[in-house]
Motif scaffolding. Structure first.
Motif, PDB file in Angstrom:
ATOM      1  N   THR A  45       0.823  -1.215   0.000  1.00 15.01           N
ATOM      2  CA  THR A  45       0.000   0.000   0.000  1.00 15.01           C
ATOM      3  C   THR A  45       0.850   1.255   0.000  1.00 15.01           C
ATOM      4  N   ASN A  46       2.125   1.144   0.347  1.00 12.32           N
ATOM      5  CA  ASN A  46       2.987   2.326   0.373  1.00 12.32           C
ATOM      6  C   ASN A  46       3.186   2.917  -1.012  1.00 12.32           C
ATOM      7  N   ASN A  47       3.040   2.093  -2.046  1.00 10.19           N
ATOM      8  CA  ASN A  47       3.318   2.552  -3.406  1.00 10.19           C
ATOM      9  C   ASN A  47       2.083   2.585  -4.307  1.00 10.19           C
ATOM     10  N   ILE A 102      -2.361   2.206  -4.720  1.00 13.86           N
ATOM     11  CA  ILE A 102      -3.712   2.102  -4.179  1.00 13.86           C
ATOM     12  C   ILE A 102      -4.445   1.045  -4.989  1.00 13.86           C
ATOM     13  N   SER A 116      -2.104   9.432  -8.681  1.00 12.22           N
ATOM     14  CA  SER A 116      -1.844   8.337  -7.753  1.00 12.22           C
ATOM     15  C   SER A 116      -1.569   7.069  -8.560  1.00 12.22           C
ATOM     16  N   GLN A 122      -7.314  -1.329  -1.017  1.00 11.43           N
ATOM     17  CA  GLN A 122      -7.397  -0.177  -0.119  1.00 11.43           C
ATOM     18  C   GLN A 122      -8.699   0.596  -0.318  1.00 11.43           C
ATOM     19  N   GLN A 133      -6.196   4.931   6.390  1.00 13.25           N
ATOM     20  CA  GLN A 133      -5.739   5.205   5.023  1.00 13.25           C
ATOM     21  C   GLN A 133      -6.431   6.440   4.432  1.00 13.25           C
ATOM     22  N   THR A 136      -6.051   9.667   4.490  1.00 14.67           N
ATOM     23  CA  THR A 136      -5.283  10.743   3.848  1.00 14.67           C
ATOM     24  C   THR A 136      -4.848  10.381   2.439  1.00 14.67           C
ATOM     25  N   ARG A 137      -4.742   9.094   2.135  1.00 16.66           N
ATOM     26  CA  ARG A 137      -4.364   8.653   0.786  1.00 16.66           C
ATOM     27  C   ARG A 137      -5.589   8.423  -0.092  1.00 16.66           C
TER      28      ARG A 137
END
Length: 290
Positions: free
Chosen positions: A89-91, A93, A116, A142, A273, A275-276
């Protein structure tokens, strides 16, 4: 600590019933399975099998052990998947849905969405409505588009818009001359339909009397068959954004005006999650067609 490979051998034996079948499925030798089962009994300090000269079978303790072992192995897999998915999930969505429309919209309008890194599941590989919360909690995706709003300690939802159906009708069908139709007007018609359309399947089957639905595996199969037939098929305000269905010279696009022809769609995600995910959802709302 008990070796998980031994538990896997036990579960496999429970499924296939013989040492030879267990060995064949696991691609190991039968003596290896025999040694593994004896080692598991030694580590547990109990007998798991009834043994005769020509046969070995699980006793009641073995049946229980196999059942618990399967639960443990599933939990171990879930643990691994959740950790790996979270790291990813860091890279990226990852986005999925309970119905294909939102996925089609995103794929067709990517150039209108913020930069994104988005990975969508196939519109033919939807999340079951009952599994949405679990899917999100396990970090399988996500963001999941669903027809139900979720609001609990971990997950929240944002309303993104409605999906409505229209129908592509053969030009020689009298219904093609109408400005709009109801589901009742479509009675007795034959429709090409993609196999997995989520909650829309129940809506059309419940509301169109005596209709016949020819379900196709995917959109490509439907498109190909539509070229060589005069059967009607459904589109929606979401799927029309990318495909050139309206250019089907043999059919006319007719809106469906019916109280049952609307599904409210929510984007659901983990609160940690937000904010993303929320900026992405706001961009999707901007391009959501009426």
């Amino acid at each position: 600590m008990i070796d998980l490979d031994l538990l896997n051998e036990l579960v496999t034996f429970k499924k296939y019933g013989t040492l030879s079948a267990t060995a064949e499925h696991l691609m190991i030798t039968q003596p290896s399975v025999t040694r593994g089962m004896k080692k598991l009994e030694q580590e547990l300090g109990v007998e798991l099998f009834d043994r005769t000269a020509n046969r070995i079978s699980l006793n009641k303790t073995g049946e229980l052990a196999a059942k618990k072992a399967k639960t443990l192995l599933n939990a171990e897999k879930s643990f691994k998947d959740a950790v790996i998915n979270y790291a990813n999930t860091n890279n990226t969505i990852k986005v999925s849905s309970v119905l294909p429309g939102p996925i089609s919209l995103i794929e067709n309008r990517r150039n209108k969405i913020i930069k994104s890194k988005i990975k969508t599941t196939s519109a033919n590989d939807l999340v079951k409505a009952a599994n949405v919360a679990t899917n999100i909690q396990n970090y399988d995706n996500q963001l999941v588009f669903s027809i139900d709003e979720i609001n609990n300690e971990e997950i929240e939802s944002l309303f993104v818009g409605n999906e409505k159906l229209a129908v592509m009708i053969d030009n020689f069908n009298p219904l093609a001359a109408k400005k709009s139709v109801s589901f009742q007007d479509l009675a007795d018609q034959i429709f090409l339909v993609v196999n997995d359309i989520g909650p829309w399947k129940k809506i059309i089957e419940d509301n169109i009397p005596d209709a016949k639905f020819l379900y196709q595996e995917d959109i490509d199969a439907l498109t190909e068959l539509s070229r060589y037939s005069n059967f009607s098929y459904f589109v929606s305000n979401l799927t029309l954004t990318g495909r050139n269905i309206v250019e089907d010279e043999n059919r006319t696009l007719v809106p469906i005006e019916d109280d049952a022809n609307k599904i409210e769609i929510y984007g659901s995600y983990l609160k940690n999650q937000k904010t993303r995910i929320k900026p992405l959802l706001k961009e999707i709302i901007k391009i959501w067609p009426n």
